[in-house]
Design a protein around this motif. Structure first.
Motif, mmCIF file in Angstrom:
data_model
loop_
_atom_site.group_PDB
_atom_site.id
_atom_site.type_symbol
_atom_site.label_atom_id
_atom_site.label_comp_id
_atom_site.label_asym_id
_atom_site.label_seq_id
_atom_site.Cartn_x
_atom_site.Cartn_y
_atom_site.Cartn_z
ATOM 1 N N ARG A 158 0.789 -1.228 0.000
ATOM 2 C CA ARG A 158 0.000 0.000 0.000
ATOM 3 C C ARG A 158 0.824 1.283 0.000
ATOM 4 O O ARG A 158 0.276 2.376 -0.091
ATOM 5 C CB ARG A 158 -0.941 0.006 1.203
ATOM 6 N N LEU A 159 2.146 1.157 0.074
ATOM 7 C CA LEU A 159 2.982 2.352 0.090
ATOM 8 C C LEU A 159 2.846 3.167 -1.191
ATOM 9 O O LEU A 159 2.967 4.387 -1.184
ATOM 10 C CB LEU A 159 4.446 1.979 0.319
ATOM 11 N N ASP A 160 2.595 2.475 -2.308
ATOM 12 C CA ASP A 160 2.429 3.191 -3.571
ATOM 13 C C ASP A 160 1.269 4.172 -3.507
ATOM 14 O O ASP A 160 1.279 5.207 -4.188
ATOM 15 C CB ASP A 160 2.215 2.205 -4.719
ATOM 16 N N GLU A 161 0.252 3.841 -2.703
ATOM 17 C CA GLU A 161 -0.892 4.744 -2.583
ATOM 18 C C GLU A 161 -0.477 6.058 -1.926
ATOM 19 O O GLU A 161 -0.969 7.128 -2.286
ATOM 20 C CB GLU A 161 -2.012 4.069 -1.792
ATOM 21 N N LEU A 162 0.441 5.991 -0.944
ATOM 22 C CA LEU A 162 0.951 7.216 -0.333
ATOM 23 C C LEU A 162 1.849 7.984 -1.295
ATOM 24 O O LEU A 162 1.895 9.213 -1.273
ATOM 25 C CB LEU A 162 1.734 6.885 0.944
ATOM 26 N N SER A 163 2.570 7.247 -2.147
ATOM 27 C CA SER A 163 3.499 7.909 -3.067
ATOM 28 C C SER A 163 2.772 8.788 -4.078
ATOM 29 O O SER A 163 3.384 9.702 -4.653
ATOM 30 C CB SER A 163 4.347 6.860 -3.803
ATOM 31 N N ARG A 164 1.506 8.536 -4.291
ATOM 32 C CA ARG A 164 0.746 9.351 -5.256
ATOM 33 C C ARG A 164 0.288 10.678 -4.653
ATOM 34 O O ARG A 164 -0.173 11.555 -5.371
ATOM 35 C CB ARG A 164 -0.466 8.559 -5.754
ATOM 36 N N LEU A 165 0.388 10.799 -3.333
ATOM 37 C CA LEU A 165 -0.015 12.042 -2.668
ATOM 38 C C LEU A 165 1.193 12.958 -2.571
ATOM 39 O O LEU A 165 1.943 12.945 -1.600
ATOM 40 C CB LEU A 165 -0.583 11.727 -1.281
#
Length: 289
Positions: A158-165
């Protein structure tokens, strides 16, 4: 739960902001909560930042993972000795000398600069024997697998989801001498994934002592999240954003330490830790939880 946490809370500057922080396994938990709040509950205007200290998001690559799991398979009679074997993984060379400095009243962590703070530190120390109870072998195995293994794998997905912010701010704190987890390598990895990230390495700190006297965590947070600074009489933002000069100048065991705030040669009497002047008894409904 989230509506109770965020609903209706206002400040003079707008909606109440929330900052998530977690240490070790708490780093996994804080990261997962951040993703849930930001992506599933669309609370980007309320969740202002994330801070993780020696985050166990690297548990699967750690020395602790291999050595601790071996302990869960020991014969019960050998289990206590197995626990003692891994204790050095959590310590560093400064832990015991700095504790001795405090016990001898020669120095205190720089953030312990009042009777109220010293009394709080004393209450925490006296409560540890009751809280750090012997962990059964089955409980250790369950925490290693269900907390750390599962949690580490979940956050990795799920880290990729934070990387989009792109505007979401993170603070990563890592102990230089952490032997429990590869925290320095993990800080480098996370900083390459998270777009708006700041890394702070705590000099000479092991896993258990990264949040000890060798860092002023509140100052770090004020520096990273500027709006956390208190406002002075003229509306200017005030509040320390680095360790106190004398503590930062010291070296070795004295790094992060200062002489006692009151200049006395003996510490505050434990009889005062729970005095009316230095301690407010929590309401019954809180104390019972």
């Amino acid at each position: 739960f989230f509506s109770n946490l965020f609903g209706g809370k206002q400040t003079t500057d707008g909606p109440r902001g929330v900052y998530l922080m977690g240490e070790s396994f708490g780093g996994i938990l804080a990261s997962e909560v951040a993703v849930t709040l930001l992506k599933e509950h669309n609370l980007e205007d309320r969740v202002k930042g994330l801070a993780v200290i020696n985050a166990a998001t690297c548990y699967d690559r750690s020395r602790f993972a291999s050595e601790a799991m071996q302990i869960t398979h020991l014969p019960p009679i050998l289990y206590p000795f197995g626990l003692m074997k891994i204790l050095p993984l959590f310590m560093d060379e400064h832990a015991w000398p700095q504790l001795l400095l405090m016990l001898q009243s020669k120095a205190l962590p720089s953030v312990i600069d009042s009777e109220e703070r010293e009394a709080f530190m004393g209450r925490v120390a006296f409560s540890l024997p009751a809280k750090l109870k012997f962990m059964p072998q089955e409980t250790l195995e369950w925490r290693l697998t269900q907390w750390l293994e599962v949690g580490c794998a979940l956050v990795a997905c799920r880290l990729d989801e934070l990387s989009r912010l792109k505007n979401f701010r993170t603070l990563i704190v890592a102990g230089e001498k952490d032997m429990t987890l590869p925290s320095i390598a993990e800080a480098e990895r996370l900083s390459s994934i998270l777009p708006n990230c700041h890394v702070h390495v705590v000099e000479g700190a092991g896993h258990a002592n990264t949040c000890g006297s060798r860092v002023d965590l509140a100052a770090l947070c004020r520096k990273r999240f500027d709006e956390l600074k208190m406002r002075g009489k003229r509306g200017r933002k005030v509040g320390r954003t680095s360790m106190k000069p004398q503590a930062a100048k010291n070296t070795g065991d004295y790094f992060g330490m200062e002489p006692r705030y009151n200049g006395k040669e003996e510490g505050l009497s434990p009889m005062l830790y729970w005095s009316k002047r230095l301690w407010t008894k929590p309401p019954k409904e809180i104390a019972s939880k």
